[in-house]
Design a protein around this motif. Structure first.
Motif, PDB file in Angstrom:
ATOM      1  N   LYS A 451       0.658  -1.475  -0.030  1.00 31.24           N
ATOM      2  CA  LYS A 451       0.350  -0.195   0.106  1.00 31.24           C
ATOM      3  C   LYS A 451       0.486   1.321   0.205  1.00 31.24           C
ATOM      4  O   LYS A 451       0.433   2.487  -0.677  1.00 31.24           O
ATOM      5  N   ARG A 452       1.888   1.140   0.799  1.00 27.05           N
ATOM      6  CA  ARG A 452       2.608   2.203   0.882  1.00 27.05           C
ATOM      7  C   ARG A 452       3.778   2.534  -0.534  1.00 27.05           C
ATOM      8  O   ARG A 452       3.523   3.457  -0.548  1.00 27.05           O
ATOM      9  N   VAL A 453       4.016   1.517  -0.920  1.00 24.91           N
ATOM     10  CA  VAL A 453       4.360   1.514  -2.306  1.00 24.91           C
ATOM     11  C   VAL A 453       4.104   2.053  -3.755  1.00 24.91           C
ATOM     12  O   VAL A 453       4.075   3.914  -4.063  1.00 24.91           O
ATOM     13  N   GLY A 454       2.508   2.252  -3.530  1.00 26.63           N
ATOM     14  CA  GLY A 454       1.706   2.604  -4.532  1.00 26.63           C
ATOM     15  C   GLY A 454       1.496   4.124  -3.937  1.00 26.63           C
ATOM     16  O   GLY A 454       1.862   5.011  -5.007  1.00 26.63           O
ATOM     17  N   GLU A 458       2.464   7.420  -6.555  1.00 25.47           N
ATOM     18  CA  GLU A 458       1.414   8.814  -7.031  1.00 25.47           C
ATOM     19  C   GLU A 458       1.806   9.580  -5.961  1.00 25.47           C
ATOM     20  O   GLU A 458       1.897  10.532  -7.344  1.00 25.47           O
ATOM     21  N   MET A 459       2.979   9.810  -5.098  1.00 23.72           N
ATOM     22  CA  MET A 459       3.908  11.220  -4.468  1.00 23.72           C
ATOM     23  C   MET A 459       4.511  12.033  -5.128  1.00 23.72           C
ATOM     24  O   MET A 459       4.355  12.677  -6.108  1.00 23.72           O
ATOM     25  N   VAL A 460       5.305  10.747  -6.215  1.00 26.23           N
ATOM     26  CA  VAL A 460       6.372  11.084  -7.495  1.00 26.23           C
ATOM     27  C   VAL A 460       5.329  10.866  -9.075  1.00 26.23           C
ATOM     28  O   VAL A 460       6.420  11.337  -9.982  1.00 26.23           O
ATOM     29  N   GLY A 461       3.874  11.219  -8.878  1.00 27.15           N
ATOM     30  CA  GLY A 461       4.009  11.217 -10.015  1.00 27.15           C
ATOM     31  C   GLY A 461       3.745   9.666 -11.080  1.00 27.15           C
ATOM     32  O   GLY A 461       3.166   9.815 -12.298  1.00 27.15           O
ATOM     33  N   LEU A 462       3.678   9.149 -10.847  1.00 26.29           N
ATOM     34  CA  LEU A 462       3.612   7.570 -11.042  1.00 26.29           C
ATOM     35  C   LEU A 462       2.007   6.741 -10.380  1.00 26.29           C
ATOM     36  O   LEU A 462       1.809   7.431 -10.191  1.00 26.29           O
ATOM     37  N   SER A 463       2.017   5.737 -11.433  1.00 22.57           N
ATOM     38  CA  SER A 463       0.810   4.911 -11.066  1.00 22.57           C
ATOM     39  C   SER A 463       1.538   3.504 -10.326  1.00 22.57           C
ATOM     40  O   SER A 463       2.441   3.007 -10.446  1.00 22.57           O
ATOM     41  N   ILE A 482      11.332   7.280  -9.792  1.00 22.03           N
ATOM     42  CA  ILE A 482      11.392   5.845  -9.345  1.00 22.03           C
ATOM     43  C   ILE A 482      12.224   6.136  -8.388  1.00 22.03           C
ATOM     44  O   ILE A 482      11.988   5.425  -6.645  1.00 22.03           O
ATOM     45  N   GLY A 483      13.212   7.132  -8.742  1.00 22.04           N
ATOM     46  CA  GLY A 483      14.639   6.657  -7.677  1.00 22.04           C
ATOM     47  C   GLY A 483      14.622   8.099  -6.405  1.00 22.04           C
ATOM     48  O   GLY A 483      14.971   7.186  -5.126  1.00 22.04           O
ATOM     49  N   ILE A 484      13.834   9.159  -6.811  1.00 20.52           N
ATOM     50  CA  ILE A 484      13.448   9.754  -6.166  1.00 20.52           C
ATOM     51  C   ILE A 484      12.318   8.367  -4.899  1.00 20.52           C
ATOM     52  O   ILE A 484      11.718   9.366  -3.239  1.00 20.52           O
TER      53      ILE A 484
END
Ligand SMILES: Nc1ncnc2c1ncn2[C@@H]1O[C@H](COP(=O)(O)OP(=O)(O)O)[C@@H](O)[C@H]1O
Ligand code: SF4
Ligand code: SF4
Ligand SMILES: [Mg+2]
Lengths: 660, 291
Positions: A451-454, A458-463, A482-484
């Protein structure tokens, strides 16, 4: 590349701009019929001084290459043979053509090296390429290209791998060539600043097509294609007022070979109208006088309306550091590397970092700038305990970093890397990578971790659905995100960002800069932001520290620093940055630093900058103090430190409304 | 340049697919399939040896010496009246042990040595590397002669020789791979997260360096089979009456003119095994490494 057409007049300078994959280099290669398979020139015509290049025989083309038209590349090592002396290679290039054959070739080779600014060319001509620095190799390659007085020089990203100070030298060489010898120059670059400073005309390419073309003054003053506008507006500039947020072009540039219908830019365009998705706009002459391929501007529409994505309330003001203990405190930090050694070789000591003090407060961004090799990365890595310091101390969050227990540091301080490809493990999925800090620090496991990975994605603009993918499935900008996300996973307080955008396409850089700012405001992060790009550092940082050969030479709050430049090195750096504004009044007198960064194995005595300083003993021989005494890093104005015996006294440079 | 918008174009169904499929895909080529077929057949023959022939490999059938191939003895019999098919099939078993046990053992020991070298201080690394140099300077068969002289000939001498010849190969391969990977940013990133060194090694670095090791494993197996053949052939390997492909070849040689079948059986089997393993190594090299 598709239906590209443009002309270069004799003695003209034309810039071709676009992102990686936009077809710039292929265009240039086709001019010399050097397209590598499976590429093919399927149609069109190439004419040089009335001769049809496509109809020529192979020997004729060979004469054309190097004689009439020559080409220089981004990576000089790929064109210089490492096992042959510079002289051999230059003479060979000259002997291949009529003009300077036989006894004329060697003097000509020396003359060419002198012309491109290699000091004492009679001696250096015997060197091998690896004995030259990066800038010198690039110049040697230009010399090779120019030996036969070509009418046209095609330079493909000639300065991309170089520092601004060296870049300024190379651009100066190109400018002189054009001005004094009438050599026409086609300059391929992604840097709008270089185009503005060097070119008369600009061709903007996107997805293999020319989208805008015209005189530099007109295009820069009033871009008539949304992509050009985006390129111009998404780059932070030294000569503009700092904004909270950069304009950014959304999305990713198209994959080569990806078929789009309609305007190739429409998936990313903020101005698109219905017609854009279905019909491809032709390149048409607009009322402004230049050509653009955009339905909106062709119909008389104006650009400039689309704004930078929703501005998120700007930045959080940093906590004032006076009373609060800083989050990160670095004292007299030194790192020496022993290199060489072995049976017959002597060891040498690289003075990578040589006595650095700095601090970063909570929610603060400290920008660290300097030329490559000055020790920025080494400093960043010592701060995070990757390298053990030779001496000095690092305090993070109230405790000294020692190698015994680094768990606090590992959880609360993280790094964002430069290379979005090398910094992700190709064998792990995004989820495996981002959840690793969660399990290592016992923060979350299994379902909670997922859940946290999700959330992080989303926080870094991916899905969320990207979680099961492998790194190779993402583009550079997405990998950087992803690195961020990985760096953010354990809830850090400090991020060391080591050149986090310099490997990305221009239109992606602004996205990442905005992301870093948003995250800082949202999560209250502190950044140690390492970069060689002064404009980016100025845009992002609360305070700036300038590094030269392992030492901090100037540091101050950003506004103060840019308003009152005290150290001649900082001034030189700033004057070397090409400003993306072609108007003559925007061109300040440049200080072109002579020579390269001295070797950190033997840093100069006294002031380390004295071998290149424009106001030091080179210009004023009586200033022996610079050679004899090392200037201390002292405050000269409130909060403004500089290490120079003559701080504040600098060659007159117009202050370019440097309001920060 | 292939970096733009790749997300919705490439699809990888699950996480195992990426790692596992590389090898399967590499082996599903003409070379790979042929190699697998050859090796697979011979391995099966070796494993099923007791079921495939009613005769014990050492049972001497009276007055049945040096028979030509027939229905009861498909490869004929030898000078002591032993069934040659049974001897060849049982001979395969020695090679299986050599290839499947000795070579992986050498690989593990070699990787450990490489790891020790890469992790230890510089002088330590240098010492290990020099030791490897010395061993690698000798052809494996010379090592074999030396080992047999010290340990007395036999299966043990073969296994020790294979270890001796392969540990430096794997040691060097793994050391170089480790050294090239550990400065990579993804490894630094893992360390910065706080991942323990052992976990960095096995979870992060190992999957990125395993490919050349796997290819070398196949190559080393083919060399090991060859080495067993060579050592037994010159009499310092497997000792009669226990059969091995090498000593069968040796024994069959004097009868080449009269009983070709004697030498041909072990010869073809040995060749097929060596070629098969080489083909597999080749296919993996082309499909996994050189991409
Ligand atoms: N691991 C290392 N071993 C030896 N020298 C190094 C090592 N890392 C960096 N250096 C040297 O230290 C100097 C500073 O490097 P670096 O910190 O990477 O500079 P920057 O990040 O500013 O480009 C350079 O001369 C570099 O060659
Ligand atoms: S044609 Fe449409 S989509 Fe293309 S640049 Fe112009 S407005 Fe944007
Ligand atoms: S101390 Fe001297 S050499 Fe150094 S920066 Fe100042 S003026 Fe230049
Ligand atoms: Mg660096």
């Amino acid at each position: 590349m598709d239906g590209v057409s443009f002309q270069v007049a004799a003695s003209e300078t034309v810039g071709i701009v676009g992102e990686s994959g936009s077809g710039k280099s292929v265009t240039a290669a086709s001019i010399l019929r050097m397209v590598s398979p499976p590429g093919r020139i399927v149609g069109g015509s190439i004419t040089y001084r009335g001769l049809d290049v496509l109809a020529m025989s192979e020997p004729e083309v060979r004469t054309l290459r190097g004689d009439a038209i020559s080409m220089i590349f981004q990576d000089p090592m790929s064109s210089l043979n490492p096992v042959l002396r510079i002289q051999t290679q230059l003479v060979e290039a000259l002997d291949a053509h009529e003009k300077y054959r036989g006894s004329k070739s060697r003097p000509r080779a020396i003359e060419m090296l002198r012309q491109v600014g290699i000091p004492s060319p009679e001696n250096r001509i015997h060197d091998y390429p690896h004995q030259f620095s990066g800038g010198m190799r690039q110049r040697a390659m230009i010399a090779m290209g120019l030996g036969n007085d070509p009418g046209l020089l095609i330079a493909d990203e000639p300065t991309t791998a170089l520092d601004v100070t060296i870049q300024a030298q190379i651009l100066e060489v190109l400018r002189t060539l054009n001005r004094e010898f009438g050599t026409a120059v086609v300059l391929i670059t992604h840097n709008m600043g270089i185009v503005a400073q060097l070119c008369r005309r600009v061709v903007v390419m996107y997805a293999g097509q020319v989208v805008e073309e015209g005189p530099v003054e007109q295009v820069f003053a009033r871009p008539d294609h949304p992509y050009t506008e985006g390129l111009l507006r998404s780059v932070p500039r030294l000569d503009s007022i700092r904004h909270g947020r950069l304009y950014s072009i959304d999305g990713q540039p198209p994959q080569p070979g990806e078929q789009t219908s309609g305007c190739p830019f429409h998936p990313r365009c903020g101005y698109r109208i219905e017609r854009c998705a279905s019909e491809r706009p032709p390149l048409a002459v607009l009322s402004s006088g230049h050509r653009s391929a955009c339905w909106v501007t062709q119909a008389g529409g104006e650009l400039g309306a689309a704004t930078a994505g929703a501005a998120t309330g700007g930045r959080r003001a940093p906590a004032l550091g006076a009373e609060v203990a800083p989050l990160l405190e670095v004292r007299s930090l030194v790192k020496h590397f022993e290199i060489g050694g072995g049976v017959l070789r002597r060891t040498a000591t690289v003075h990578a970092v040589d006595g650095v003090d700095l601090h970063v407060g909570a929610c603060e961004t400290l920008g660290l700038v300097g030329e490559s090799g000055c020790g920025k990365s080494t400093l960043g890595r010592m701060v995070l305990g990757v390298y053990a310091p030779t001496s000095g101390s690092v305090r993070f969050d109230g405790a000294d970093i020692d190698s015994a227990d680094q768990s606090h540091l590992r959880r609360y301080a993280q790094m964002i890397f430069q290379d979005p490809f090398g910094s992700l493990n190709p064998r792990l999925t995004v989820e495996q990578m981002i959840s690793e800090p969660l399990s290592v620090h016992g923060i979350a496991r299994s379902a909670a971790a997922r859940k946290r990975v999700g959330e992080l994605l989303e926080m870094v603009g991916l899905s969320r659905r990207h979680a099961s993918r492998y790194p190779h499935e993402f583009s550079g900008g997405q990998r950087q995100r992803i690195g961020i996300a990985r760096a953010l996973a354990a809830g850090p307080k400090l991020l060391v960002a080591d050149e986090p955008i310099s490997a990305l396409d221009v239109s992606i850089q602004a996205q990442i800069i905005n992301l870093l700012q948003d995250l800082q405001a949202e999560l209250g992060l502190s950044y140690l932001f390492i970069a060689h790009d002064l404009a980016v550092v100025r845009h992002l940082s609360d305070r700036v520290a300038v590094m030269y050969l392992g030492k901090i030479v100037e540091s101050a709050p950003t506004a103060e620093l840019f308003a009152n430049l005290l150290h001649p090195y900082t001034r030189s750096l700033i004057s070397a940055v090409p400003v993306p504004d072609p108007r003559p009044q925007a061109r300040p007198p440049r200080i072109v630093l002579q020579g390269d960064l001295p070797s950190p194995t033997a840093p100069p005595r006294g002031c380390r900058f004295h071998t290149r300083c424009p106001i030091g003993p080179l210009a004023n021989p009586e200033r022996r103090i610079c050679i004899e005494q090392e200037p201390p890093l002292d405050p000269h104005r409130p909060g403004h430190l500089a290490a120079c015996h003559f701080a504040g006294e600098a060659p007159a440079i117009e202050t370019r409304n440097a309001m920060a | 340049m292939a970096q733009a918008g790749a997300v919705d174009i490439v699809r990888v169904p699950d996480r195992l697919a990426f790692t596992r499929n590389r090898y399967l895909r590499a082996l599903q080529t003409p070379r790979g399939l042929l190699g697998l077929g050859l090796v697979g057949t011979i391995v099966l023959l070796g494993i099923l040896a007791p079921l495939l022939t009613p005769y014990s490999p050492t049972f001497q059938i009276r007055l049945q010496e040096l028979l030509p191939p027939s229905g009861t003895h498909p490869l004929g019999t030898d000078e002591l009246g032993r069934d040659l098919l049974s001897r060849v099939l049982n001979g395969i078993r020695v090679d299986l042990i050599v290839a499947v046990v000795a070579v992986p053992a050498a690989a593990i020991l070699g990787c450990l040595a490489g790891l020790l070298g890469a992790a230890g201080p510089g002088w330590w690394d240098t010492t290990i590397q020099r030791a490897f140099d010395v061993i690698l300077a000798f052809p494996a068969i010379i090592l074999g002669i030396a080992v047999a002289a010290i340990l007395s000939p036999g299966e043990r001498a073969i296994v020790v020789t294979i270890l001796l010849a392969n540990v430096p190969i794997f040691g060097r391969l793994s050391r170089d791979a480790l050294i090239s990977q550990r400065e990579r940013e993804y490894v630094v990133a893992a360390r910065l997260i706080g991942v323990s060194p052992v976990r960095v090694l096995f979870r992060h670095i190992f999957p990125n360096v395993v490919d050349p090791l796997i290819v070398q494993l196949a190559l080393s197996m083919s060399l090991a089979v060859f080495l067993e053949g060579g050592m037994s052939f010159v009499g310092i390997g497997i000792q009669v009456p226990q059969p091995s492909l090498g000593n069968l070849l040796n024994e069959g040689l004097p009868y080449l003119a009269t009983n070709v079948n004697y030498a041909v059986g072990p010869m073809l089997t040995l060749t097929a095994l060596v070629v098969g393993l080489n083909l597999i190594a080749d296919a993996l090299n082309a499909g996994v490494l050189r991409r």
